[in-house]
Design an enzyme around this catalytic site. Structure first.
Site, PDB file in Angstrom:
ATOM      1  N   GLU A 291       7.677 -21.925   7.973  1.00  0.00           N
ATOM      2  CA  GLU A 291       8.064 -21.040   9.069  1.00  0.00           C
ATOM      3  C   GLU A 291       9.010 -21.726  10.052  1.00  0.00           C
ATOM      4  O   GLU A 291       9.645 -21.071  10.873  1.00  0.00           O
ATOM      5  CB  GLU A 291       6.831 -20.540   9.813  1.00  0.00           C
ATOM      6  CG  GLU A 291       6.136 -21.591  10.658  1.00  0.00           C
ATOM      7  CD  GLU A 291       4.881 -21.060  11.333  1.00  0.00           C
ATOM      8  OE1 GLU A 291       4.793 -21.236  12.559  1.00  0.00           O
ATOM      9  OE2 GLU A 291       4.013 -20.471  10.656  1.00  0.00           O
TER      10      GLU A 291
ATOM     11  N   GLU B  38       0.804  -1.217   0.000  1.00  0.00           N
ATOM     12  CA  GLU B  38       0.000   0.000   0.000  1.00  0.00           C
ATOM     13  C   GLU B  38       0.841   1.273   0.000  1.00  0.00           C
ATOM     14  O   GLU B  38       0.325   2.360  -0.270  1.00  0.00           O
ATOM     15  CB  GLU B  38      -0.934   0.009   1.217  1.00  0.00           C
ATOM     16  CG  GLU B  38      -2.058  -1.013   1.162  1.00  0.00           C
ATOM     17  CD  GLU B  38      -3.087  -0.697   0.092  1.00  0.00           C
ATOM     18  OE1 GLU B  38      -3.112   0.451  -0.396  1.00  0.00           O
ATOM     19  OE2 GLU B  38      -3.851  -1.605  -0.274  1.00  0.00           O
TER      20      GLU B  38
END
Length: 316
Positions: free
Chosen positions: A127, A96
């Site tokens: 992960e 953004e």
């Protein structure tokens, strides 16, 4: 067929039941028996916790914003690192920044365990590879000039811990965001942001309150840093990239609101300024052509307010 668990040590793992994010929320022990109205009401009530958790971390958030701003002002970059929901939130916030602040896409980057494909298809097993966090940062040229925000709701994600440890090792800025108390899970960092949202209504589902609080914190870090860098005038996004009809309309309204420029004249200014609201404002307010306005802006470190003041204009 690919073995999804080939990289995982399948011996019994550590018991994480003590972690705040893994504990059972007594308010929702009968969750599956509630009416739809009761379910929605309960979730709305519980979602007050993220705001309280973020407010409690204001001192650490202030410290982080100031440290990030200093690094960015000196030519560094901001990286978000995470897995699963935490990583996706980092990618979202980073994505953004260019349309909102006309920042270089490399300035704020989201690094997600498993890469871009993990945005759409869960790759949570990745992960568990601690070295992967460091490797992914190295592949992006992460250096001592940069900032790392490592995001791990439960505070135990090896991928994030590895990245934070690497950032500290090379003297980059290492900031951690997690949703458990420090005594439950320590993270290698210089600034430790703890967003204590409590047990989830759906036990262990940190995409809920923990994710909401994390998104709020990332909003604060990126937006406040951009404000400090001069990418905002008043509360207007004067560095907005006018790349579509909605954003062109916003740019025109900013010119009108700040300098009483009508839409026809605003369109002319934006065309001459190659879509830069700051340059267009300086052209109008200071009587400059686009090249001179751009030069003035650069001389004033892209700070619109000081650039306007230097030519005797005090638009407020």
């Amino acid at each position: 067929m690919t073995n999804l668990f080939e990289h995982i040590n399948l011996h019994p793992s550590d018991d994480r039941g003590h972690l705040l994010t893994e504990q059972v929320n007594p308010k929702s022990e009968c969750l599956d028996q509630l009416s739809t109205e009761s379910l929605v009401t309960l979730f709305c009530e519980e979602d007050r916790e993220p705001q309280r958790a973020v407010a409690a971390a204001i001192p650490e958030l202030i410290q982080a914003v100031e440290a990030i701003t200093d690094r960015l002002r000196s030519g560094g970059r901001l990286f978000y690192l995470g897995a699963g929901t935490s990583g996706r939130l980092g990618v979202l916030d980073a994505a953004e920044c260019p349309p909102t602040f006309c920042s270089d896409p490399d300035l704020v980057q989201g690094v997600l365990a498993g890469g871009s494909s993990a945005l759409l298809k869960s790759s949570e097993g990745l992960e568990d590879i601690e070295q992967a966090g460091q490797k992914d940062l190295q592949q992006r040229g992460f250096s001592s000039a940069d900032c790392l925000v490592g995001i791990a709701a439960g505070g135990t994600t090896p991928y994030v811990k590895g990245g934070l440890a690497y950032a500290k090792e090379i003297n980059a800025l290492a900031i951690a965001i997690s949703c458990v108390p420090i005594e439950q899970a320590e993270l290698p960092c210089s600034i430790d942001i703890r967003l204590l949202t409590g047990p989830e209504l759906l036990t262990g589902s940190t995409r809920l309150k923990a994710g909401t609080a994390t998104k709020m914190a990332l909003n604060i870090l990126s937006t406040c840093a951009m404000v400090r860098l001069g990418k905002v005038f008043g509360n207007r996004m004067v560095d907005v990239a006018a790349t579509n009809i909605k954003l062109m309309d916003r740019a025109l309204r900013i010119l009108h609101d700040l300098a009483d420029v009508d839409r026809d004249r605003g369109s002319e200014l934006l065309q001459a300024s190659d879509g830069s609201v700051k340059v267009a404002l300086l052209m109008h307010a200071c009587g400059l052509d686009a090249e001179a306005a751009q030069k003035l802006l650069i001389e004033q470190n892209n700070q619109l307010r000081t650039a306007l003041a230097s030519c005797g204009n005090c638009i407020s």
